[in-house]
Motif scaffolding. Sequence first.
Motif, PDB file in Angstrom:
ATOM      1  N   PRO A   1      47.571  41.211  -7.516  1.00  0.00           N
ATOM      2  CA  PRO A   1      46.205  41.047  -8.032  1.00  0.00           C
ATOM      3  C   PRO A   1      45.326  42.222  -7.632  1.00  0.00           C
ATOM      4  O   PRO A   1      45.479  42.775  -6.542  1.00  0.00           O
ATOM      5  CB  PRO A   1      45.711  39.769  -7.335  1.00  0.00           C
ATOM      6  CG  PRO A   1      46.912  39.128  -6.756  1.00  0.00           C
ATOM      7  CD  PRO A   1      47.922  40.189  -6.534  1.00  0.00           C
ATOM      8  N   THR A   2      44.421  42.601  -8.530  1.00  0.00           N
ATOM      9  CA  THR A   2      43.431  43.628  -8.173  1.00  0.00           C
ATOM     10  C   THR A   2      42.035  43.011  -8.272  1.00  0.00           C
ATOM     11  O   THR A   2      41.693  42.202  -7.432  1.00  0.00           O
ATOM     12  CB  THR A   2      43.598  44.889  -9.036  1.00  0.00           C
ATOM     13  OG1 THR A   2      43.539  44.514 -10.409  1.00  0.00           O
ATOM     14  CG2 THR A   2      44.904  45.587  -8.741  1.00  0.00           C
ATOM     15  N   THR A   3      41.279  43.359  -9.315  1.00  0.00           N
ATOM     16  CA  THR A   3      39.902  42.847  -9.346  1.00  0.00           C
ATOM     17  C   THR A   3      39.833  41.475 -10.024  1.00  0.00           C
ATOM     18  O   THR A   3      40.561  41.199 -10.968  1.00  0.00           O
ATOM     19  CB  THR A   3      38.980  43.814 -10.109  1.00  0.00           C
ATOM     20  OG1 THR A   3      39.611  44.132 -11.348  1.00  0.00           O
ATOM     21  CG2 THR A   3      38.737  45.070  -9.328  1.00  0.00           C
ATOM     22  N   SER A   4      38.923  40.668  -9.502  1.00  0.00           N
ATOM     23  CA  SER A   4      38.799  39.313 -10.041  1.00  0.00           C
ATOM     24  C   SER A   4      37.684  39.263 -11.070  1.00  0.00           C
ATOM     25  O   SER A   4      36.778  40.102 -11.068  1.00  0.00           O
ATOM     26  CB  SER A   4      38.501  38.337  -8.914  1.00  0.00           C
ATOM     27  OG  SER A   4      37.232  38.640  -8.372  1.00  0.00           O
ATOM     28  N   LEU A   5      37.760  38.270 -11.937  1.00  0.00           N
ATOM     29  CA  LEU A   5      36.696  38.055 -12.925  1.00  0.00           C
ATOM     30  C   LEU A   5      35.754  36.965 -12.445  1.00  0.00           C
ATOM     31  O   LEU A   5      34.554  37.011 -12.660  1.00  0.00           O
ATOM     32  CB  LEU A   5      37.319  37.674 -14.278  1.00  0.00           C
ATOM     33  CG  LEU A   5      36.350  37.501 -15.432  1.00  0.00           C
ATOM     34  CD1 LEU A   5      35.763  38.836 -15.847  1.00  0.00           C
ATOM     35  CD2 LEU A   5      37.042  36.866 -16.627  1.00  0.00           C
ATOM     36  N   GLN A   6      36.320  35.970 -11.790  1.00  0.00           N
ATOM     37  CA  GLN A   6      35.499  34.865 -11.303  1.00  0.00           C
ATOM     38  C   GLN A   6      35.406  34.943  -9.774  1.00  0.00           C
ATOM     39  O   GLN A   6      35.880  35.888  -9.170  1.00  0.00           O
ATOM     40  CB  GLN A   6      36.123  33.531 -11.737  1.00  0.00           C
ATOM     41  CG  GLN A   6      36.322  33.449 -13.246  1.00  0.00           C
ATOM     42  CD  GLN A   6      36.597  32.038 -13.736  1.00  0.00           C
ATOM     43  OE1 GLN A   6      36.058  31.079 -13.209  1.00  0.00           O
ATOM     44  NE2 GLN A   6      37.431  31.911 -14.738  1.00  0.00           N
TER      45      GLN A   6
ATOM     46  N   VAL B   1      36.900  34.341  -7.009  1.00  0.00           N
ATOM     47  CA  VAL B   1      38.219  33.963  -6.507  1.00  0.00           C
ATOM     48  C   VAL B   1      38.822  35.144  -5.761  1.00  0.00           C
ATOM     49  O   VAL B   1      38.595  36.296  -6.129  1.00  0.00           O
ATOM     50  CB  VAL B   1      39.138  33.516  -7.677  1.00  0.00           C
ATOM     51  CG1 VAL B   1      39.165  34.537  -8.780  1.00  0.00           C
ATOM     52  CG2 VAL B   1      40.543  33.209  -7.200  1.00  0.00           C
ATOM     53  N   ILE B   2      39.518  34.854  -4.663  1.00  0.00           N
ATOM     54  CA  ILE B   2      40.297  35.905  -4.007  1.00  0.00           C
ATOM     55  C   ILE B   2      41.733  35.420  -3.856  1.00  0.00           C
ATOM     56  O   ILE B   2      41.998  34.215  -3.809  1.00  0.00           O
ATOM     57  CB  ILE B   2      39.731  36.314  -2.617  1.00  0.00           C
ATOM     58  CG1 ILE B   2      39.694  35.124  -1.659  1.00  0.00           C
ATOM     59  CG2 ILE B   2      38.361  36.949  -2.736  1.00  0.00           C
ATOM     60  CD1 ILE B   2      39.394  35.518  -0.222  1.00  0.00           C
ATOM     61  N   ALA B   3      42.639  36.383  -3.827  1.00  0.00           N
ATOM     62  CA  ALA B   3      44.047  36.056  -3.586  1.00  0.00           C
ATOM     63  C   ALA B   3      44.365  36.390  -2.135  1.00  0.00           C
ATOM     64  O   ALA B   3      43.828  37.348  -1.574  1.00  0.00           O
ATOM     65  CB  ALA B   3      44.935  36.849  -4.522  1.00  0.00           C
ATOM     66  N   LEU B   4      45.192  35.579  -1.544  1.00  0.00           N
ATOM     67  CA  LEU B   4      45.494  35.745  -0.122  1.00  0.00           C
ATOM     68  C   LEU B   4      46.993  35.796   0.115  1.00  0.00           C
ATOM     69  O   LEU B   4      47.781  35.214  -0.633  1.00  0.00           O
ATOM     70  CB  LEU B   4      44.946  34.561   0.682  1.00  0.00           C
ATOM     71  CG  LEU B   4      43.427  34.376   0.719  1.00  0.00           C
ATOM     72  CD1 LEU B   4      43.097  33.075   1.429  1.00  0.00           C
ATOM     73  CD2 LEU B   4      42.762  35.557   1.419  1.00  0.00           C
ATOM     74  N   GLY B   5      47.363  36.463   1.198  1.00  0.00           N
ATOM     75  CA  GLY B   5      48.730  36.409   1.700  1.00  0.00           C
ATOM     76  C   GLY B   5      49.739  36.900   0.682  1.00  0.00           C
ATOM     77  O   GLY B   5      49.550  37.913   0.014  1.00  0.00           O
ATOM     78  N   MET B   6      50.826  36.155   0.557  1.00  0.00           N
ATOM     79  CA  MET B   6      51.901  36.576  -0.333  1.00  0.00           C
ATOM     80  C   MET B   6      51.431  36.624  -1.782  1.00  0.00           C
ATOM     81  O   MET B   6      51.924  37.427  -2.564  1.00  0.00           O
ATOM     82  CB  MET B   6      53.074  35.629  -0.200  1.00  0.00           C
ATOM     83  CG  MET B   6      53.692  35.684   1.191  1.00  0.00           C
ATOM     84  SD  MET B   6      54.971  34.452   1.360  1.00  0.00           S
ATOM     85  CE  MET B   6      55.210  34.463   3.133  1.00  0.00           C
ATOM     86  N   CYS B   7      50.494  35.777  -2.122  1.00  0.00           N
ATOM     87  CA  CYS B   7      49.961  35.774  -3.476  1.00  0.00           C
ATOM     88  C   CYS B   7      49.219  37.078  -3.754  1.00  0.00           C
ATOM     89  O   CYS B   7      49.041  37.484  -4.886  1.00  0.00           O
ATOM     90  CB  CYS B   7      49.035  34.575  -3.662  1.00  0.00           C
ATOM     91  SG  CYS B   7      48.458  34.376  -5.337  1.00  0.00           S
TER      92      CYS B   7
ATOM     93  N   GLY C   1      50.324  39.869  -2.371  1.00  0.00           N
ATOM     94  CA  GLY C   1      51.324  40.918  -2.213  1.00  0.00           C
ATOM     95  C   GLY C   1      51.587  41.309  -0.770  1.00  0.00           C
ATOM     96  O   GLY C   1      52.260  42.304  -0.508  1.00  0.00           O
ATOM     97  N   TYR C   2      51.071  40.546   0.187  1.00  0.00           N
ATOM     98  CA  TYR C   2      51.371  40.827   1.600  1.00  0.00           C
ATOM     99  C   TYR C   2      52.536  39.943   2.023  1.00  0.00           C
ATOM    100  O   TYR C   2      52.361  38.799   2.407  1.00  0.00           O
ATOM    101  CB  TYR C   2      50.150  40.566   2.477  1.00  0.00           C
ATOM    102  CG  TYR C   2      48.983  41.442   2.100  1.00  0.00           C
ATOM    103  CD1 TYR C   2      49.012  42.812   2.382  1.00  0.00           C
ATOM    104  CD2 TYR C   2      47.888  40.917   1.428  1.00  0.00           C
ATOM    105  CE1 TYR C   2      47.952  43.632   1.998  1.00  0.00           C
ATOM    106  CE2 TYR C   2      46.835  41.728   1.045  1.00  0.00           C
ATOM    107  CZ  TYR C   2      46.873  43.085   1.332  1.00  0.00           C
ATOM    108  OH  TYR C   2      45.849  43.882   0.946  1.00  0.00           O
ATOM    109  N   PHE C   3      53.742  40.508   1.927  1.00  0.00           N
ATOM    110  CA  PHE C   3      54.918  39.682   2.153  1.00  0.00           C
ATOM    111  C   PHE C   3      55.292  39.587   3.626  1.00  0.00           C
ATOM    112  O   PHE C   3      55.795  38.578   4.084  1.00  0.00           O
ATOM    113  CB  PHE C   3      56.102  40.215   1.346  1.00  0.00           C
ATOM    114  CG  PHE C   3      55.838  40.176  -0.139  1.00  0.00           C
ATOM    115  CD1 PHE C   3      55.681  38.968  -0.791  1.00  0.00           C
ATOM    116  CD2 PHE C   3      55.728  41.344  -0.871  1.00  0.00           C
ATOM    117  CE1 PHE C   3      55.434  38.920  -2.157  1.00  0.00           C
ATOM    118  CE2 PHE C   3      55.472  41.301  -2.229  1.00  0.00           C
ATOM    119  CZ  PHE C   3      55.326  40.092  -2.868  1.00  0.00           C
TER     120      PHE C   3
END
Lengths: 416, 976, 87
Positions: free
Chosen positions: B426-431, B433-439, B441-443
Amino acid sequence: MQKYSLFSLIRNSFTRHRNWPRAWKSVDLKQSYDVIIIGAGGHGLATAYYLAKNYGITNTAVLERGWLGGGNVARNTVTIRSNYLRPESIPFFVKSVEMYEGLSQELNFNLMHSRRSMIDVIHTYPKLREITRKMYNMDIFGATYKPISVAEIRRRIPTLTGGGANSRLPIIAGMVHPEAAVNRHDAVAWGYARAASALGVEVHQHTKVNRLLKNPDGTIKGVSTTKGDVSAGKVAVAVSGHTTQVTDTVDLNLPLRSFNLSAFVSEPVKPMIDVIVNCADLGFYLSQTAKGELVIGGVPDPGQSFRRGSNQLIFERTVGAMLELFPSFKKLKLLRQWGGTLDTAPDSSPIISETEIPGLFITAGWWGGYKAIPAGGLTFANLIATNTPHHLAKSFTLDRFKTLDYILESGTTARV
Amino acid sequence: MPHKYRLPQGGKIDRQKPIKFTFNGVTIEGCQGDTIASALLANGIRITGRSFKYHRPRGIVTAGIEEPGTFVEVMGEGRSTTVPATMVHVQPEMQVKSINCWPNPKYDLAQLLQVFSPLLPSGFYYKTFFQPEWKVFEPFIRKMAGLAKIPQDDTPLQSYDSTDTHCEFLIVGGGISGIIATVMTAQTGKRVIWVDNLQNQHGGFPIASADKIILERWLQALRDQLKGFANVRILKQALAWGYREQNLVLVNQNREEVNDVLLWRIRARQVLLANGCTERGLVFPDNDRPGIMLASGVMKYCQHYAVTPGERIILYTNNNSIRILAETLMGQGKEISAIIDTREDTGQDYRGLPPTIKILTGYEITKVIGWNSVRGLIASSLSGDDSIRLSCDLLAVSGGWNPNLQLWMQSGGAYAFSPETATFVPTTSLQEVIALGMCAGYFNPKENLCETRKRVSELIENLGLKSESLELPQLNMSEKPYRIQSYWQPSSTNIGSKSFVDILNDVTLEDIKLALREGYDDIELVKRYTTLGMGLDQGKTGNVNATGIVATLSGKPMDDVGLIKYRSPVSPIPFGTVGKPEGKFIKPYRTTPITNWNRKNGAVLYEAGANWKRPGYYLLQNETMAEAINREARAVRNGLAIYDGSPLGTFEIKGRDAAKFLDMIYTNRIGDIPKGTGRYGLMLTEEGFILDDGVCFCMAENWYQVSVSTGNADQVHLHLEKCLRYDFSHLEVSVTNLTLQWMNATVCGPLARDFLQEFSLDIDLSPEKFPFMGIRDGVFNGMPVRIARVSFTGELSFEINVHTRYLKQLWERLISKGNKYGITPIGSETNHVLRVEKGFLSLGHEVDGVVDPIDLGLGWVMSKFKKDYIGKKAVALNRTSHLPRKELVGLVAQNNDIQFPEGAPIVVSKNQSIIEGHVTASVWSEINNRFVALALLNNGRSRISEIVQVRNLTGIEKGEVVAPCFYDPDGKRLRS
Amino acid sequence: MITINCPFCGPRDEREFEYCGPHRQKRPDKINEMTTSAFIDYLTVPENPEGEAKEVWWHRRGCGAWLLVVRNTRTHEIIKVSELDAT
């Protein structure tokens, strides 16, 4: 164009299908064409094909900002029918349905066109009255609507177990439209693109038109694209949903508003519904694809919209309506849902017209425009080639708004 | 232990509780806690289904929602349609059936189809089956397609419900970053909802066992800590499946304790997607053979279900995450015979593994041996100079890890290819929302911990909130970060083998190549031409490989190719969860206080617009519908009848500018209506369409009451309000909807006056004191009433309005006293007949969008004195087109026995398709003893006494054009 | 499904509101004196922006307020809600 057939398929299997040619040519964008069509969707590609086939106009470029067939032709519910009310509309759609029937052979591309019959399930007397009136009018133009009993509806659609005497809206009558059909929407776009390309038409994907260009005398000059300016004596806009985004660049006023209409499919299941079920009183319709998925559609979102998602509220109402008639579908699963943008005129009838800018043509206002692709392409090509409207589409020009002679189809009134 | 492949100890199953179920009719024993998949694997059942197109044998591939290999139908009670075998827990007596095979997956008859597979490349059906016609082939193809049958029973064991809620923070995901985010946001004191998502329950990215123990202990402590927060709601056994606008997230929760599925519509200020990641496969020849599984699946079966479905195990990878699986399996005493790694340089990744494991770096699998189950393989060096044959019965594959982007994509978020992790992140969000952890890309676990803490605390800070700092556990594995090298396709493929990219939909590498060759060069065209990623799993394990293949073959960067768009839902959900509970369509009927009286007295009730349920007619014993209507009509014309007119829309218009306002709304003059009198009027839209007709009464100065058609009341209300708030907001007027406050019983017929005079009533009913169109307030037998002298039947008529609570009482008194007058209740069908006799307008019949008031003979209500009113200019403009006008006329058949059908067109001649009008209403007129009809006809008013042709389905019937009134044309009875 | 922040009631679900069309100019006082083409444009040509659109919503099943809602037609994000001020 290499002919598609069982024979060519067998022959190509010996070379592991390595020698199939491109379905459409890939060439560089030129600086000038006779005709530019904006939008490689169903209507744009069909128009290009009929321009080449019927009028010998082959120096045509179809410009597409995304991928070929990626607009509404990729997103609709493939319901093909001619059950309209007004004498202005019926012959146009009858022609379109007829053209679809021979189109696989004409384009040498299997559209998987399947005559299915549409069964209207009727719950209220006003709807029955309206559909009966359609029946008489359609008969004049060679289209069929046949009343059927509630028992017959249930016999032909065994899974339709709801809508009984004690339900909220008992079914009171039914009507069959035998000419109704479904087919494979992507194949329609690809079939037209391949056939048009074989006649010399160029299709340019990922070529976005940023604005229209005018000559000093006010006539159309061409378009400015992400790949440079291109000139043409005639420019045709076929970008359902986004018409005003293109025409706003030359300050054209059009009576169009864009809406979101969404649809969804179920998981594939074994064949169980052979007809298109339409239920206007509850607000949904469905059919089953050759693959086994049920394709279900409902009503548009309130308010203008350019997004391609789905409104949860409308979605839930559509599913609720479906479960009212098909309670066993509770366990059936939603596989995918999506939406598309369409633009509609105040009377919800289409616009196939030259504009006040000479040389600039639009085909727009398509609500249920999928069924109109062949006749829409045919009549739009006629208009572009000859500058006069085709007799089947003469009522669909912009002129009708000058005297407010709306073509109000059933189920549509002037919108808020 | 009867299970051949069950480990002696470990796992989260209960070995003491065996569960017997049947699989394709054969009894299988699993344990409490097993899924169908784990039970089958434990019993050594390899072939669990057949593939969609080629009917190749298929086995279980994963342990989660991403399963592309095995789908089953659950039969008997608790039936389901197609479900992944990995997602259903075994239950006693459960009957499970494979799909796409007959009689069973092992001896599937349709596997003979594989002989024709050279003829079935992607899109083959577009090239054939249309000569002579598709319909010749369609029935066969339809039968072959489709998965399960639809369950026929209407009453599922499981019920469905839905609820709405909102929160400040919504965390999706029950893994490491999900727990961290939940604890940290919980400390802000705001409302937090945590969805322990089913999507990342396959175990996720593997963690070395030493670290795993540390981590699990620490996470358990955090979970315990959460119990102290009253502001946190935890949704277990839930799947977030949809992400809509304005941060609306849709979650289905399986509540086993009450046996239902609850749909949560959660509106969150901030969404945190800790949705984990999913392993993808590798594309190599015959990579679909049973016994070839994803490494994460093997890991989960080993750790969670204590099943290792093989003895001779080979691992195949392009990344180092598989090492942990090797260690885990060895820890269970299993033997790994080889690790095949497509990377030339594996660095220190396999240092320290026992020398019995053959490590082949820079090798790829070029052949799989075994038809119904993997028996071995041939691995060749990428340089092409060496190849080696190895035997195995289980091949665990890891092609790398993909963040679960489904919800992120639905939210409108952008994403880009990350070369280090060889996947899209994921890069920039529209709403919000943030992505965290493995979602995100931090494996690597360590990175995952740090980045999650950093992002969540930044978020909390940015929102101006506070949370305590979180102490992270010390992990050791930092020296072995996740390393991967893209491997999208085998360097060569041999004839006769198939390299699957989408296992569920049988899409191969050759299919993609063919699509590109033929010009289907956009990833979305590849998808549509090959059906890649369009199955039940939406390509969760295959889509990134497809992008890699297209990018490699077309020489484009990964980002230019992009990913196939994931659509809602993340995983299929039953329609029952989004339809209304138990399928009831929520659209309640509106009933009047005497609906029950109507029911008891033979009324045939039906929908009459605006959700009102009202009588069409009252059926006496041994009566037909026509007889009933005729009897009711006679009562109105000759005696006494009563009608429940309650649903009529009623609005009160008050205020200093009320008359001014109504003069804009109505076409005719309102300002000069005398007090206590009404006037028939028409409302138009600005476009000149007839919106409604009705009566406007002047109650007093600046006080009006208008009645509008039942079915139109809501629309008229909107129109009045909109005009008032928008275009005429400078006027001082208020509009009040009194539809439900005033209900009425309409007493009509020549005896009406005599009858009403029998009651105690303080209103003089004489025609002199109370003329037609008058309105009077009074007291009727102790009840306050408002009586209006309006008539829709053309007969003397008193509309007695009372407050809703009095209607039943009023009605019953009128009925009981009216018996000696033969009082007859009438329904709307009879009303319709009577109004047709009079030529009165009915919106649903005579108004169809092309007529204006002048066409309907109502030119007299178009005021010539008013300079302006809504619709005036449009009507004038519309008339400049000089198209023939459709004018209202009466129509009688030349043949007295003929009833023209409603809706039938009037044509110029039988063979010409020119329609010059249509029949709008057609009834048996009891008083005229013949059928009469109303019609709209081109320039009809000037064609009185002309003979026209009405076309029905069988031919032409001739009719005479007459004036549109068949009874009392002077209106004497009306005014009497 | 959107939530509209009613200035009188706070954030409320779409189910409470009724969409009442795009915001347009107020009905001209001298509509009779408008040219035909201006009148037709007024009647039939709405703004159709891909982006921020002004529209009118009625809190019909709520407080009854008439609202001017600025909504993004691409994302359905609501940028601003205020009482409809038609002056």
